[in-house]
Design a protein around this motif. Structure first.
Motif, PDB file in Angstrom:
ATOM      1  N   ILE A 129       0.862  -1.184   0.000  1.00  0.00           N
ATOM      2  CA  ILE A 129       0.000   0.000   0.000  1.00  0.00           C
ATOM      3  C   ILE A 129       0.897   1.233   0.000  1.00  0.00           C
ATOM      4  CG2 ILE A 129      -1.781   1.259   1.250  1.00  0.00           C
ATOM      5  CD1 ILE A 129      -2.516  -1.507   2.548  1.00  0.00           C
ATOM      6  N   GLY A 130       0.690   2.090  -0.964  1.00  0.00           N
ATOM      7  CA  GLY A 130       1.548   3.267  -1.108  1.00  0.00           C
ATOM      8  C   GLY A 130       2.754   3.029  -1.979  1.00  0.00           C
ATOM      9  N   PHE A 131       2.858   1.859  -2.569  1.00  0.00           N
ATOM     10  CA  PHE A 131       3.989   1.554  -3.448  1.00  0.00           C
ATOM     11  C   PHE A 131       3.889   2.376  -4.726  1.00  0.00           C
ATOM     12  CE2 PHE A 131       6.354  -0.769  -6.640  1.00  0.00           C
ATOM     13  CZ  PHE A 131       7.482  -1.174  -5.942  1.00  0.00           C
ATOM     14  N   ASP A 132       5.014   2.994  -5.103  1.00  0.00           N
ATOM     15  CA  ASP A 132       5.088   3.776  -6.345  1.00  0.00           C
ATOM     16  C   ASP A 132       4.189   5.002  -6.311  1.00  0.00           C
ATOM     17  OD1 ASP A 132       6.160   4.364  -8.773  1.00  0.00           O
ATOM     18  OD2 ASP A 132       4.758   3.172  -9.926  1.00  0.00           O
ATOM     19  N   TYR A 133       3.839   5.459  -5.077  1.00  0.00           N
ATOM     20  CA  TYR A 133       3.047   6.691  -5.018  1.00  0.00           C
ATOM     21  C   TYR A 133       3.935   7.867  -5.392  1.00  0.00           C
ATOM     22  CZ  TYR A 133       0.523  10.686  -3.228  1.00  0.00           C
ATOM     23  OH  TYR A 133      -0.090  11.904  -3.121  1.00  0.00           O
ATOM     24  N   GLN A 134       3.659   8.490  -6.507  1.00  0.00           N
ATOM     25  CA  GLN A 134       4.430   9.619  -7.020  1.00  0.00           C
ATOM     26  C   GLN A 134       5.927   9.357  -6.897  1.00  0.00           C
ATOM     27  OE1 GLN A 134       3.069  13.342  -5.406  1.00  0.00           O
ATOM     28  NE2 GLN A 134       1.024  13.109  -6.235  1.00  0.00           N
ATOM     29  N   GLN A 135       6.360   8.212  -7.424  1.00  0.00           N
ATOM     30  CA  GLN A 135       7.773   7.858  -7.493  1.00  0.00           C
ATOM     31  C   GLN A 135       8.452   7.860  -6.123  1.00  0.00           C
ATOM     32  OE1 GLN A 135       9.526   6.853 -10.464  1.00  0.00           O
ATOM     33  NE2 GLN A 135       7.384   6.553 -10.902  1.00  0.00           N
ATOM     34  N   GLY A 136       7.810   7.205  -5.158  1.00  0.00           N
ATOM     35  CA  GLY A 136       8.432   7.000  -3.857  1.00  0.00           C
ATOM     36  C   GLY A 136       8.045   8.006  -2.792  1.00  0.00           C
ATOM     37  N   LYS A 137       7.168   8.948  -3.095  1.00  0.00           N
ATOM     38  CA  LYS A 137       6.723   9.903  -2.090  1.00  0.00           C
ATOM     39  C   LYS A 137       5.945   9.184  -0.994  1.00  0.00           C
ATOM     40  CE  LYS A 137       4.358  14.381  -1.795  1.00  0.00           C
ATOM     41  NZ  LYS A 137       3.629  15.409  -2.568  1.00  0.00           N
ATOM     42  N   LYS A 138       6.194   9.548   0.255  1.00  0.00           N
ATOM     43  CA  LYS A 138       5.558   8.862   1.378  1.00  0.00           C
ATOM     44  C   LYS A 138       4.083   9.253   1.491  1.00  0.00           C
ATOM     45  CE  LYS A 138       9.817   8.818   4.115  1.00  0.00           C
ATOM     46  NZ  LYS A 138      10.604   9.776   3.293  1.00  0.00           N
ATOM     47  N   GLN A 139       3.224   8.270   1.670  1.00  0.00           N
ATOM     48  CA  GLN A 139       1.791   8.490   1.843  1.00  0.00           C
ATOM     49  C   GLN A 139       1.461   8.468   3.340  1.00  0.00           C
ATOM     50  OE1 GLN A 139      -1.106   9.800   1.227  1.00  0.00           O
ATOM     51  NE2 GLN A 139      -1.454   8.699  -0.684  1.00  0.00           N
ATOM     52  N   SER A 140       0.562   9.348   3.782  1.00  0.00           N
ATOM     53  CA  SER A 140       0.212   9.453   5.197  1.00  0.00           C
ATOM     54  C   SER A 140      -1.187   8.926   5.468  1.00  0.00           C
ATOM     55  CB  SER A 140       0.304  10.911   5.664  1.00  0.00           C
ATOM     56  OG  SER A 140       1.636  11.367   5.634  1.00  0.00           O
ATOM     57  N   TYR A 141      -1.364   8.405   6.681  1.00  0.00           N
ATOM     58  CA  TYR A 141      -2.646   7.864   7.134  1.00  0.00           C
ATOM     59  C   TYR A 141      -2.848   8.329   8.580  1.00  0.00           C
ATOM     60  CZ  TYR A 141      -0.838   4.788   3.506  1.00  0.00           C
ATOM     61  OH  TYR A 141      -0.251   4.314   2.364  1.00  0.00           O
ATOM     62  N   ALA A 142      -3.994   8.951   8.875  1.00  0.00           N
ATOM     63  CA  ALA A 142      -4.223   9.370  10.257  1.00  0.00           C
ATOM     64  C   ALA A 142      -4.104   8.173  11.183  1.00  0.00           C
ATOM     65  CB  ALA A 142      -5.581  10.033  10.401  1.00  0.00           C
ATOM     66  N   ALA A 143      -4.736   7.061  10.795  1.00  0.00           N
ATOM     67  CA  ALA A 143      -4.595   5.827  11.569  1.00  0.00           C
ATOM     68  C   ALA A 143      -5.032   4.634  10.735  1.00  0.00           C
ATOM     69  CB  ALA A 143      -5.424   5.894  12.852  1.00  0.00           C
ATOM     70  N   PHE A 144      -4.304   3.538  10.908  1.00  0.00           N
ATOM     71  CA  PHE A 144      -4.754   2.241  10.418  1.00  0.00           C
ATOM     72  C   PHE A 144      -4.940   1.397  11.664  1.00  0.00           C
ATOM     73  CE2 PHE A 144      -4.435  -2.080   8.887  1.00  0.00           C
ATOM     74  CZ  PHE A 144      -5.167  -2.043   7.711  1.00  0.00           C
ATOM     75  N   ASP A 145      -6.198   1.119  11.989  1.00  0.00           N
ATOM     76  CA  ASP A 145      -6.542   0.391  13.207  1.00  0.00           C
ATOM     77  C   ASP A 145      -6.830  -1.060  12.848  1.00  0.00           C
ATOM     78  OD1 ASP A 145      -7.726  -0.698  15.501  1.00  0.00           O
ATOM     79  OD2 ASP A 145      -8.640   1.205  16.067  1.00  0.00           O
ATOM     80  N   GLY A 146      -5.951  -1.955  13.297  1.00  0.00           N
ATOM     81  CA  GLY A 146      -6.096  -3.360  12.953  1.00  0.00           C
ATOM     82  C   GLY A 146      -7.163  -4.093  13.727  1.00  0.00           C
ATOM     83  N   GLY A 147      -7.725  -3.462  14.779  1.00  0.00           N
ATOM     84  CA  GLY A 147      -8.822  -4.086  15.510  1.00  0.00           C
ATOM     85  C   GLY A 147      -8.459  -5.430  16.130  1.00  0.00           C
ATOM     86  N   SER A 148      -7.169  -5.615  16.425  1.00  0.00           N
ATOM     87  CA  SER A 148      -6.659  -6.882  16.972  1.00  0.00           C
ATOM     88  C   SER A 148      -6.884  -8.051  16.014  1.00  0.00           C
ATOM     89  CB  SER A 148      -7.296  -7.176  18.342  1.00  0.00           C
ATOM     90  OG  SER A 148      -6.963  -6.157  19.263  1.00  0.00           O
ATOM     91  N   ARG A 149      -6.930  -7.740  14.738  1.00  0.00           N
ATOM     92  CA  ARG A 149      -7.092  -8.762  13.702  1.00  0.00           C
ATOM     93  C   ARG A 149      -5.726  -9.173  13.141  1.00  0.00           C
ATOM     94  NH1 ARG A 149     -12.208 -10.869  14.095  1.00  0.00           N
ATOM     95  NH2 ARG A 149     -13.708  -9.179  14.397  1.00  0.00           N
ATOM     96  N   THR A 150      -5.735 -10.218  12.314  1.00  0.00           N
ATOM     97  CA  THR A 150      -4.497 -10.785  11.785  1.00  0.00           C
ATOM     98  C   THR A 150      -4.488 -10.775  10.263  1.00  0.00           C
ATOM     99  OG1 THR A 150      -4.218 -12.239  13.705  1.00  0.00           O
ATOM    100  CG2 THR A 150      -3.049 -12.856  11.695  1.00  0.00           C
TER     101      THR A 150
END
Length: 204
Positions: A79-100
């Motif tokens: 996720i975020g691979f090759d975004y504008q030639q390596g520019k870092k993508q931001s996310y306020a939060a990715f909440d895994g919900g204790s999932r796997t």
């Protein structure tokens, strides 16, 4: 989720429009793939025109994982691979919900040219991003550098909380590799993370 609006199979938002939504929900493998393709600019249409492909569409949004997902050992594009030639993508939060997330595999990005993108569930992540309450079971990763289960490389204000890796791991890179994170700079925080896995990390 109750009251949520379906955007695509397995992917929901909490309001009628993207702009008004603060939370998004992933309920299937297809939903996780849809989220990845949105960030990676592989999907060019959204259900409303307030979605901004030119910026950081999830920098002020929380993405919630509601189910365990088995990726089946199929090749995954970070996720975020090759975004504008390596520019870092931001996310306020990715909440895994204790999932796997099970059986993550990324092995197709091993050239020096690919090093600026990062290898993992996420590629490179930007400032003010947060990741929490997520587990990985069985991970196979190969890359030139910046390689790990959660993300390959992170900017200076990323927080990672309660991320665990279990099962079997096989990770290969020339440098900047790890089990949870590959490379984190500045004031990145890691809280309550753990590894209970067998396998190896190889560098060359």
């Amino acid at each position: 989720p109750e009251g949520a609006v379906l955007v695509s199979e397995g992917f929901y938002q909490d309001s009628a429009t993207y702009g008004a939504s603060t939370d998004f929900y992933i309920t299937t493998k297809a939903g996780l793939m849809f989220f990845s393709e949105l960030v990676n600019k592989k999907i060019t249409t959204y259900q409303d025109k307030s979605f901004d492909y030119s910026s950081y569409p999830f920098s002020d949004k929380t993405v919630n994982l509601l189910v365990d997902i088995d990726l089946g050992g199929e090749e995954w594009t970070p996720i975020g691979f090759d975004y504008q030639q390596g520019k870092k993508q931001s996310y306020a939060a990715f909440d895994g919900g204790s999932r796997t997330i099970g059986n993550l595999k990324v092995t197709k990005f091993q050239t020096a040219e690919a090093k600026k993108y990062g290898v993992g569930l996420f590629g490179r992540v930007g400032d003010a991003s947060a990741f929490r309450d997520l587990a990985f079971c069985n991970v196979t990763l190969k890359g030139y550098e910046y390689v790990a289960s959660l993300f390959g490389q992170a900017a200076k204000t990323v927080r990672v909380e309660n991320v665990r890796v279990t099962g079997e791991v096989a990770i290969e890179a020339s440098r900047f590799s790890g089990i949870v994170a590959g490379h984190a700079s500045g004031k990145c925080e890691f809280v309550g993370c753990a590894v209970d896995a067998a396998g190896s990390i190889r560098t060359s």
